[in-house]
Scaffold this motif. Structure first.
Motif, PDB file in Angstrom:
ATOM      1  N   VAL A  10       0.841  -1.185   0.000  1.00 31.16           N
ATOM      2  CA  VAL A  10       0.000   0.000   0.000  1.00 31.16           C
ATOM      3  C   VAL A  10       0.880   1.239   0.000  1.00 31.16           C
ATOM      4  O   VAL A  10       2.018   1.202   0.513  1.00 31.16           O
ATOM      5  N   GLN A  11       0.391   2.292  -0.569  1.00 36.97           N
ATOM      6  CA  GLN A  11       1.133   3.554  -0.548  1.00 36.97           C
ATOM      7  C   GLN A  11       0.952   4.252   0.800  1.00 36.97           C
ATOM      8  O   GLN A  11      -0.053   4.034   1.493  1.00 36.97           O
ATOM      9  N   ALA A  12       1.895   5.076   1.142  1.00 39.35           N
ATOM     10  CA  ALA A  12       1.801   5.829   2.385  1.00 39.35           C
ATOM     11  C   ALA A  12       0.498   6.604   2.433  1.00 39.35           C
ATOM     12  O   ALA A  12       0.073   7.189   1.433  1.00 39.35           O
ATOM     13  N   GLY A  13      -0.131   6.583   3.578  1.00 36.78           N
ATOM     14  CA  GLY A  13      -1.423   7.224   3.744  1.00 36.78           C
ATOM     15  C   GLY A  13      -2.593   6.297   3.530  1.00 36.78           C
ATOM     16  O   GLY A  13      -3.739   6.643   3.855  1.00 36.78           O
ATOM     17  N   GLY A  14      -2.318   5.127   3.001  1.00 38.24           N
ATOM     18  CA  GLY A  14      -3.370   4.159   2.725  1.00 38.24           C
ATOM     19  C   GLY A  14      -3.747   3.336   3.943  1.00 38.24           C
ATOM     20  O   GLY A  14      -3.262   3.566   5.054  1.00 38.24           O
ATOM     21  N   SER A  15      -4.627   2.356   3.701  1.00 34.17           N
ATOM     22  CA  SER A  15      -5.163   1.526   4.780  1.00 34.17           C
ATOM     23  C   SER A  15      -5.107   0.056   4.411  1.00 34.17           C
ATOM     24  O   SER A  15      -5.159  -0.307   3.231  1.00 34.17           O
ATOM     25  N   LEU A  16      -5.025  -0.766   5.430  1.00 35.85           N
ATOM     26  CA  LEU A  16      -5.135  -2.216   5.299  1.00 35.85           C
ATOM     27  C   LEU A  16      -5.851  -2.731   6.535  1.00 35.85           C
ATOM     28  O   LEU A  16      -5.771  -2.127   7.608  1.00 35.85           O
ATOM     29  N   ARG A  17      -6.520  -3.866   6.382  1.00 35.70           N
ATOM     30  CA  ARG A  17      -7.103  -4.534   7.534  1.00 35.70           C
ATOM     31  C   ARG A  17      -6.566  -5.952   7.615  1.00 35.70           C
ATOM     32  O   ARG A  17      -6.715  -6.746   6.685  1.00 35.70           O
ATOM     33  N   LEU A  18      -5.948  -6.228   8.739  1.00 35.91           N
ATOM     34  CA  LEU A  18      -5.430  -7.565   8.993  1.00 35.91           C
ATOM     35  C   LEU A  18      -6.459  -8.370   9.779  1.00 35.91           C
ATOM     36  O   LEU A  18      -7.201  -7.815  10.594  1.00 35.91           O
ATOM     37  N   SER A  19      -6.463  -9.671   9.539  1.00 38.69           N
ATOM     38  CA  SER A  19      -7.340 -10.580  10.269  1.00 38.69           C
ATOM     39  C   SER A  19      -6.513 -11.664  10.931  1.00 38.69           C
ATOM     40  O   SER A  19      -5.506 -12.108  10.371  1.00 38.69           O
ATOM     41  N   CYS A  20      -6.952 -12.091  12.108  1.00 36.79           N
ATOM     42  CA  CYS A  20      -6.315 -13.192  12.813  1.00 36.79           C
ATOM     43  C   CYS A  20      -7.405 -14.173  13.199  1.00 36.79           C
ATOM     44  O   CYS A  20      -8.215 -13.898  14.090  1.00 36.79           O
TER      45      CYS A  20
END
Length: 121
Positions: free
Chosen positions: A12-22
């Motif tokens: 992802v580019q700086a400023g972006g978002s991600l959602r991790l799952s566990c």
């Protein structure tokens, strides 16, 4: 068999978002608190965030507070880490772990395989 499966990493580019799952299996979700750790190349593994299994209390490392949000879905035995306003220094392999309510890796009993997050500038 206890298993913790982390997923959701990516580029992802700086400023972006991600959602991790566990996703947790093999143990009672209510009996273990879940934490997220990360390890950047050449650095020690550090605690990012953790969540209480019964009361939902959350804790964050100073470096991510205000940008990351941890949450859990007990019905799905899954803990999420929403990461917003990502910075290049957030680049690391992210791991989820089960154990005490702590950001100290020595207090974790179970570890999952990591998922790589890469943030470009």
């Amino acid at each position: 068999e206890v298993q913790l499966q982390a997923s959701g990493g990516g580029w992802v580019q700086a400023g972006g978002s991600l959602r991790l799952s566990c996703a947790a299996s093999g143990f009672s979700f209510e009996n273990y608190h879940i934490a997220w750790f990360r390890q950047a190349p050449g650095k020690e593994r550090e605690g990012v965030s953790c969540i209480g299994s019964t009361d939902g209390m959350t804790y964050y490392a100073d470096s991510v507070r205000g940008r990351f949000t941890i949450s859990s879905d007990s019905a799905e035995s899954t803990v999420y880490l929403q990461m917003n306003s990502l910075k290049p220094e957030d680049t690391a392999v992210y791991y989820c772990a089960g154990g005490h309510l702590s950001l100290d890796r020595r207090h974790m009993e179970y570890w999952g395989k990591g998922t790589l997050v890469t943030v470009s500038s």
